[in-house]
Scaffold this motif. Structure first.
Motif, mmCIF file in Angstrom:
data_model
loop_
_atom_site.group_PDB
_atom_site.id
_atom_site.type_symbol
_atom_site.label_atom_id
_atom_site.label_comp_id
_atom_site.label_asym_id
_atom_site.label_seq_id
_atom_site.Cartn_x
_atom_site.Cartn_y
_atom_site.Cartn_z
ATOM 1 N N ALA A 182 -35.961 28.965 60.154
ATOM 2 C CA ALA A 182 -37.169 28.772 60.967
ATOM 3 C C ALA A 182 -36.824 28.751 62.447
ATOM 4 O O ALA A 182 -37.549 29.307 63.281
ATOM 5 C CB ALA A 182 -37.876 27.485 60.558
ATOM 6 N N ASN A 183 -35.712 28.117 62.782
ATOM 7 C CA ASN A 183 -35.277 28.056 64.180
ATOM 8 C C ASN A 183 -35.100 29.454 64.750
ATOM 9 O O ASN A 183 -35.587 29.759 65.842
ATOM 10 C CB ASN A 183 -33.972 27.270 64.277
ATOM 11 N N SER B 216 -36.367 32.214 63.480
ATOM 12 C CA SER B 216 -37.635 32.934 63.376
ATOM 13 C C SER B 216 -38.533 32.683 64.572
ATOM 14 O O SER B 216 -39.106 33.628 65.132
ATOM 15 C CB SER B 216 -38.375 32.528 62.095
ATOM 16 N N VAL B 217 -38.673 31.409 64.963
ATOM 17 C CA VAL B 217 -39.584 31.106 66.076
ATOM 18 C C VAL B 217 -39.027 31.569 67.417
ATOM 19 O O VAL B 217 -39.767 31.666 68.389
ATOM 20 C CB VAL B 217 -39.976 29.605 66.129
ATOM 21 N N ASN C 188 -45.055 31.470 66.546
ATOM 22 C CA ASN C 188 -45.042 30.389 65.552
ATOM 23 C C ASN C 188 -46.014 30.640 64.402
ATOM 24 O O ASN C 188 -45.684 30.423 63.234
ATOM 25 C CB ASN C 188 -45.423 29.046 66.189
ATOM 26 N N THR D 6 -34.975 18.886 63.603
ATOM 27 C CA THR D 6 -35.029 18.873 62.142
ATOM 28 C C THR D 6 -34.832 17.478 61.570
ATOM 29 O O THR D 6 -35.297 17.189 60.465
ATOM 30 C CB THR D 6 -33.987 19.819 61.525
ATOM 31 N N THR E 11 -44.168 32.907 56.135
ATOM 32 C CA THR E 11 -43.582 31.866 55.293
ATOM 33 C C THR E 11 -44.452 31.606 54.072
ATOM 34 O O THR E 11 -43.957 31.574 52.938
ATOM 35 C CB THR E 11 -43.414 30.554 56.096
ATOM 36 N N TYR F 153 -42.616 24.057 63.472
ATOM 37 C CA TYR F 153 -42.237 25.312 64.122
ATOM 38 C C TYR F 153 -42.403 25.202 65.638
ATOM 39 O O TYR F 153 -41.590 25.717 66.396
ATOM 40 C CB TYR F 153 -43.054 26.483 63.582
ATOM 41 N N VAL G 129 -44.843 33.368 62.065
ATOM 42 C CA VAL G 129 -43.788 32.846 61.187
ATOM 43 C C VAL G 129 -44.418 32.042 60.058
ATOM 44 O O VAL G 129 -44.041 32.179 58.888
ATOM 45 C CB VAL G 129 -42.767 31.998 61.972
ATOM 46 N N LEU G 130 -45.400 31.217 60.390
ATOM 47 C CA LEU G 130 -46.080 30.409 59.372
ATOM 48 C C LEU G 130 -46.755 31.306 58.340
ATOM 49 O O LEU G 130 -46.628 31.075 57.134
ATOM 50 C CB LEU G 130 -47.108 29.485 60.026
ATOM 51 N N TRP H 283 -34.026 26.497 55.274
ATOM 52 C CA TRP H 283 -35.351 26.727 55.859
ATOM 53 C C TRP H 283 -35.373 26.313 57.334
ATOM 54 O O TRP H 283 -35.864 27.055 58.186
ATOM 55 C CB TRP H 283 -36.408 25.949 55.067
ATOM 56 N N THR I 78 -46.022 21.984 59.058
ATOM 57 C CA THR I 78 -45.140 23.114 59.338
ATOM 58 C C THR I 78 -45.471 23.740 60.689
ATOM 59 O O THR I 78 -44.570 24.134 61.428
ATOM 60 C CB THR I 78 -45.218 24.163 58.215
#
Length: 138
Positions: free
Chosen positions: A25-26, A28-29, A34, A96, A41, A84, A37-38, A21, A80
Protein backbone atom coordinates in the motif's frame (compact mmCIF):
# COMPACT_ATOMS: atom_id res chain seq x y z
CA UNK A 1 2.15 -32.45 7.56
CA UNK A 2 1.39 -28.99 8.95
CA UNK A 3 -2.05 -28.64 10.55
CA UNK A 4 -3.87 -25.43 9.63
CA UNK A 5 -6.88 -25.73 11.89
CA UNK A 6 -5.49 -23.71 14.79
CA UNK A 7 -6.85 -20.16 15.05
CA UNK A 8 -3.39 -18.81 15.87
CA UNK A 9 -1.94 -20.33 12.69
CA UNK A 10 -4.48 -18.40 10.64
CA UNK A 11 -3.83 -15.28 12.73
CA UNK A 12 -0.10 -15.46 12.00
CA UNK A 13 -0.91 -15.86 8.31
CA UNK A 14 -3.09 -12.75 8.50
CA UNK A 15 -0.32 -10.87 10.30
CA UNK A 16 2.17 -11.72 7.54
CA UNK A 17 -0.23 -10.89 4.72
CA UNK A 18 -1.30 -7.63 6.36
CA UNK A 19 2.37 -6.76 6.74
CA UNK A 20 2.78 -7.24 2.99
CA UNK A 21 -0.42 -5.22 2.48
CA UNK A 22 1.03 -2.28 4.43
CA UNK A 23 4.26 -2.34 2.45
CA UNK A 24 2.51 -2.72 -0.92
CA UNK A 25 0.00 0.00 0.00
CA UNK A 26 2.86 2.36 0.81
CA UNK A 27 4.33 1.93 -2.67
CA UNK A 28 0.89 2.04 -4.29
CA UNK A 29 -0.10 5.41 -2.85
CA UNK A 30 3.23 6.82 -4.03
CA UNK A 31 2.33 5.88 -7.60
CA UNK A 32 -1.48 6.20 -7.74
CA UNK A 33 -4.27 8.27 -6.23
CA UNK A 34 -5.41 6.96 -2.82
CA UNK A 35 -8.95 6.31 -4.00
CA UNK A 36 -7.74 4.48 -7.12
CA UNK A 37 -5.61 2.24 -4.90
CA UNK A 38 -8.65 1.60 -2.70
CA UNK A 39 -10.80 0.72 -5.71
CA UNK A 40 -8.26 -1.73 -7.12
CA UNK A 41 -7.70 -3.22 -3.64
CA UNK A 42 -11.37 -4.02 -3.18
CA UNK A 43 -11.92 -5.21 -6.75
CA UNK A 44 -9.09 -7.69 -6.23
CA UNK A 45 -10.67 -8.62 -2.88
CA UNK A 46 -13.98 -9.45 -4.58
CA UNK A 47 -12.07 -11.53 -7.11
CA UNK A 48 -10.28 -13.43 -4.35
CA UNK A 49 -13.55 -14.16 -2.55
CA UNK A 50 -15.17 -15.43 -5.73
CA UNK A 51 -12.11 -17.54 -6.59
CA UNK A 52 -12.10 -19.10 -3.12
CA UNK A 53 -15.87 -19.58 -3.01
CA UNK A 54 -17.73 -19.05 -6.30
CA UNK A 55 -21.05 -19.48 -4.47
CA UNK A 56 -20.30 -16.85 -1.84
CA UNK A 57 -23.22 -14.64 -2.85
CA UNK A 58 -25.57 -17.56 -2.19
CA UNK A 59 -24.91 -17.14 1.53
CA UNK A 60 -26.18 -13.54 1.59
CA UNK A 61 -29.47 -13.23 3.46
CA UNK A 62 -31.46 -10.06 4.03
CA UNK A 63 -31.32 -10.00 7.82
CA UNK A 64 -29.27 -8.55 10.66
CA UNK A 65 -26.21 -10.39 9.37
CA UNK A 66 -26.37 -8.40 6.14
CA UNK A 67 -26.75 -5.10 8.02
CA UNK A 68 -23.75 -5.96 10.19
CA UNK A 69 -21.79 -6.99 7.10
CA UNK A 70 -22.56 -3.59 5.56
CA UNK A 71 -21.36 -1.89 8.74
CA UNK A 72 -18.23 -4.04 8.62
CA UNK A 73 -17.59 -3.05 5.01
CA UNK A 74 -18.10 0.63 5.78
CA UNK A 75 -15.75 0.54 8.74
CA UNK A 76 -13.10 -1.40 6.83
CA UNK A 77 -13.34 0.74 3.69
CA UNK A 78 -13.32 4.09 5.49
CA UNK A 79 -10.50 2.88 7.74
CA UNK A 80 -8.55 1.87 4.65
CA UNK A 81 -9.15 5.29 3.08
CA UNK A 82 -7.69 6.90 6.20
CA UNK A 83 -4.82 4.38 6.28
CA UNK A 84 -3.87 5.07 2.64
CA UNK A 85 -4.02 8.81 3.24
CA UNK A 86 -1.81 8.42 6.32
CA UNK A 87 0.69 6.42 4.26
CA UNK A 88 0.67 9.16 1.65
CA UNK A 89 1.52 11.76 4.32
CA UNK A 90 3.72 9.84 6.75
CA UNK A 91 6.39 7.21 7.12
CA UNK A 92 5.63 3.49 6.70
CA UNK A 93 7.27 2.47 9.97
CA UNK A 94 5.15 4.77 12.13
CA UNK A 95 1.91 4.96 10.19
CA UNK A 96 1.38 1.19 10.03
CA UNK A 97 1.92 0.79 13.78
CA UNK A 98 -0.98 2.98 14.87
CA UNK A 99 -3.90 1.21 13.15
CA UNK A 100 -2.29 -2.11 14.09
CA UNK A 101 -3.60 -1.33 17.58
CA UNK A 102 -7.17 -1.88 16.35
CA UNK A 103 -7.25 -4.93 18.61
CA UNK A 104 -7.29 -2.57 21.61
CA UNK A 105 -10.74 -1.34 20.52
CA UNK A 106 -11.98 -4.92 20.09
CA UNK A 107 -10.37 -5.96 23.40
CA UNK A 108 -12.07 -3.12 25.29
CA UNK A 109 -15.42 -3.94 23.66
CA UNK A 110 -15.06 -7.60 24.55
CA UNK A 111 -14.31 -6.81 28.16
CA UNK A 112 -16.62 -3.82 28.75
CA UNK A 113 -19.64 -4.71 26.61
CA UNK A 114 -19.53 -8.48 26.21
CA UNK A 115 -18.25 -9.10 29.73
CA UNK A 116 -15.41 -11.35 28.60
CA UNK A 117 -13.00 -12.31 31.38
CA UNK A 118 -9.73 -10.41 31.47
CA UNK A 119 -6.48 -11.13 33.27
CA UNK A 120 -3.82 -8.80 34.58
CA UNK A 121 -1.39 -10.16 31.98
CA UNK A 122 -3.84 -9.29 29.17
CA UNK A 123 -4.22 -5.74 30.46
CA UNK A 124 -0.43 -5.49 30.75
CA UNK A 125 -0.09 -6.80 27.18
CA UNK A 126 -2.46 -4.17 25.83
CA UNK A 127 -0.66 -1.47 27.80
CA UNK A 128 2.75 -2.61 26.57
CA UNK A 129 1.49 -2.74 22.98
CA UNK A 130 0.34 0.86 23.30
CA UNK A 131 3.68 1.88 24.77
CA UNK A 132 5.45 0.05 21.92
CA UNK A 133 3.51 2.03 19.32
CA UNK A 134 4.20 5.29 21.14
CA UNK A 135 7.90 4.45 21.03
CA UNK A 136 7.72 3.54 17.32
CA UNK A 137 6.16 6.85 16.31
CA UNK A 138 8.68 8.99 18.18
Amino acid sequence: MVEFSNAYTYAVGALLLWGVWGIAANYSVERMDNMAVLLVTYLVGVGVVLALDPGAFGGVEFDAGLALSVLTGLAMSLGTVLFYRALDLGQLSGVTAIPALYFVVAFAYGVLVLGEPVSASQVAGVGLACVAVLLLVQ
